[in-house]
Scaffold this active site. Structure first.
Site, PDB file in Angstrom:
ATOM      1  N   GLU A   1      -0.777  -1.881   5.245  1.00 24.98           N
ATOM      2  CA  GLU A   1       0.072  -1.831   6.445  1.00 24.98           C
ATOM      3  C   GLU A   1       0.001  -0.467   7.113  1.00 24.98           C
ATOM      4  O   GLU A   1       0.140  -0.356   8.339  1.00 24.98           O
ATOM      5  CB  GLU A   1       1.524  -2.147   6.075  1.00 24.98           C
ATOM      6  CG  GLU A   1       2.486  -2.232   7.259  1.00 24.98           C
ATOM      7  CD  GLU A   1       3.003  -0.885   7.736  1.00 24.98           C
ATOM      8  OE1 GLU A   1       3.267  -0.737   8.946  1.00 24.98           O
ATOM      9  OE2 GLU A   1       3.135   0.044   6.900  1.00 24.98           O
ATOM     10  N   GLU A   2      -0.236   0.577   6.317  1.00 24.52           N
ATOM     11  CA  GLU A   2      -0.098   1.939   6.818  1.00 24.52           C
ATOM     12  C   GLU A   2      -1.265   2.417   7.683  1.00 24.52           C
ATOM     13  O   GLU A   2      -1.120   3.414   8.399  1.00 24.52           O
ATOM     14  CB  GLU A   2       0.057   2.916   5.635  1.00 24.52           C
ATOM     15  CG  GLU A   2       1.329   2.732   4.821  1.00 24.52           C
ATOM     16  CD  GLU A   2       2.579   3.228   5.545  1.00 24.52           C
ATOM     17  OE1 GLU A   2       2.445   3.714   6.687  1.00 24.52           O
ATOM     18  OE2 GLU A   2       3.664   3.110   4.975  1.00 24.52           O
TER      19      GLU A   2
ATOM     20  N   ASP B   1       0.827  -1.209   0.000  1.00 22.48           N
ATOM     21  CA  ASP B   1       0.000   0.000   0.000  1.00 22.48           C
ATOM     22  C   ASP B   1       0.864   1.262   0.000  1.00 22.48           C
ATOM     23  O   ASP B   1       2.024   1.250   0.388  1.00 22.48           O
ATOM     24  CB  ASP B   1      -0.959   0.008   1.187  1.00 22.48           C
ATOM     25  CG  ASP B   1      -0.257  -0.155   2.528  1.00 22.48           C
ATOM     26  OD1 ASP B   1       0.750  -0.897   2.583  1.00 22.48           O
ATOM     27  OD2 ASP B   1      -0.704   0.447   3.517  1.00 22.48           O
TER      28      ASP B   1
END
Length: 406
Positions: free
Chosen positions: A138-139, A80
């Site tokens: 993930e962010e 991402d």
């Protein structure tokens, strides 16, 4: 055998660069990844892997079954991007306004796909299996790791390795660390409800702005006076909003912030203590409080055996002078969920290179890294897989030199 794999990885390097730059030009935000997982899945299918898509939502998992029975190793990359405008002056600058790969996830993805290509070509010689985990989101909390695990991406996995490119580490160097390496990251919101009044008549009010100012200070006493000083912790108030007019005492105020910890007992203590301090600060003055605490990623704990494996392999491959011990960081990373389930380690690969302006920090509009970091990720992944599957029988030779990193 490992020399042949490294040679093939080097042949694929231009292809990895091309794939990385395509991802860099067309980034996708967390929980909005559509084309990226399709590209990843198409590549894995072309290698003859068993591929699952939509894992946990938008994740992609590829299974490579070796020609000989053995254990199962997982390798993870995230894909991402971030809501940041790309300000670099490069040909592969993001084409998507307000979105860019400002953390290196394009590097991770391209590197792991190269590893998949190399290992798939030698599958008959592999004594075990490899699971390639390509993770979404993930962010942004709650992240993609947890739902992917719940959807079975770690089923049958014995050990996992993950890597992150680092713009703070010179290209050609590796960073490792054992134990707690990244913090648990939580958030909180406190709404103070008082009584508004004209600014000329404060005695008619219950001033939430004043109480909120006291609360911001009082919260700092939790770490300094309630938490064991040998256990790191951070409480940061990031926003404080209240009022709209210069001569009006507002009705409400809101404070939001983040908490970072390594130990679960400290995490529990702080969650409870913030509520206690908020109530004590405000209720005695006649205000009421609404308090919400949201848990994010857990602390990332690198297991000793797997960390030592990567460290020793890196020293053999790149020399002891190019392998550093990393200090723990108060940043967070949802790779932590994987190593809660199976043994594993998460290491850093240097990507800093002043010659190409690859010196900006992660999440910066001009972030970039030396693409040779993909070689380092790929080589260490391959070395770790073979070393683990062969119980240490396959050991690489020196591959890096001062003249040619990685």
């Amino acid at each position: 055998m490992i020399a042949k794999l490294f040679a093939r990885l080097e042949e694929l390097y231009p292809e990895a660069v091309q794939f990385r730059r395509d991802l860099h030009m067309y980034p996708e935000l967390s929980f909005h990844e559509v084309n990226t997982p399709e590209k990843v899945a198409d590549t894995l299918r072309s290698l003859g892997l068993d591929v699952r898509t939509g894992v946990g939502g938008r994740g992609v998992v590829g299974l490579l079954t070796g020609g000989k029975p053995g254990k199962t190793v997982a390798l993870r990359a995230d894909f991402d991007a971030l809501p940041i405008q790309d300000e670099k002056d490069v040909a592969y600058k993001s084409r998507i306004p307000g979105v860019m790969h400002a953390c290196g996830h394009d590097i991770h993805t391209a590197a792991l796909l190269s590893v998949a290509k190399v290992l798939s070509e030698f599958r008959e010689e592999l004594p075990g299996n490899i699971v390639f985990i390509h993770q979404f989101a993930e962010e942004v909390i709650p992240g993609g790791a947890k739902p992917m695990i719940e959807d079975g991406c770690l089923d049958g996995v014995d050990v996992i390795f993950g890597a992150h490119v680092a713009s703070s580490i010179p290209v050609g160097q590796i960073g490792v660390g054992e134990g707690y390496m990244m913090a648990a990251g939580d958030s909180f919101e406190i709404e103070l409800i008082g009584k508004g009044a004209h600014g000329a008549y404060p005695h008619l009010s219950v001033d939430p702005l004043l109480l909120g100012s006291q609360l911001v200070v009082n919260l700092q006493q939790i770490v300094s006076r309630r938490v064991d000083p040998l256990k790191p912790a951070v409480i940061t108030c990031g926003t404080f909003t209240s009022g709209q007019a210069y001569n009006v005492i507002p009705e409400t105020a809101k404070i939001t912030g983040t908490v970072r910890t390594f130990h679960e007992d400290v995490r529990d203590l702080i969650e409870e203590a913030i509520g206690q301090v908020a109530a004590a600060t405000c209720e005695g003055a006649g205000a009421t409080v609404r308090y919400t605490y949201t848990r994010g990623y857990p602390a990332l704990f690198n297991h000793a055996e797997e960390t030592k494996r990567v460290e020793e392999l890196a020293k053999v491959m790149y020399g002891e002078e190019n392998v550093m011990q990393l200090p723990p960081s108060m940043g967070m990373e949802d790779f932590a969920y994987y190593v809660q389930k199976v043994p594993g380690t998460f290491f850093n690969v240097g990507g800093m290179n002043p010659d190409i302006q690859a010196t900006y920090p992660h999440h910066h509009p001009k972030f970039d890294v030396d693409e040779r970091s993909m070689r380092g990720i790929g080589q260490l992944f391959i070395a770790a897989v073979l070393h683990y599957l062969t119980d240490g029988e396959v050991v690489p030779e020196r591959v890096g030199t001062e003249a040619s990193v990685f």
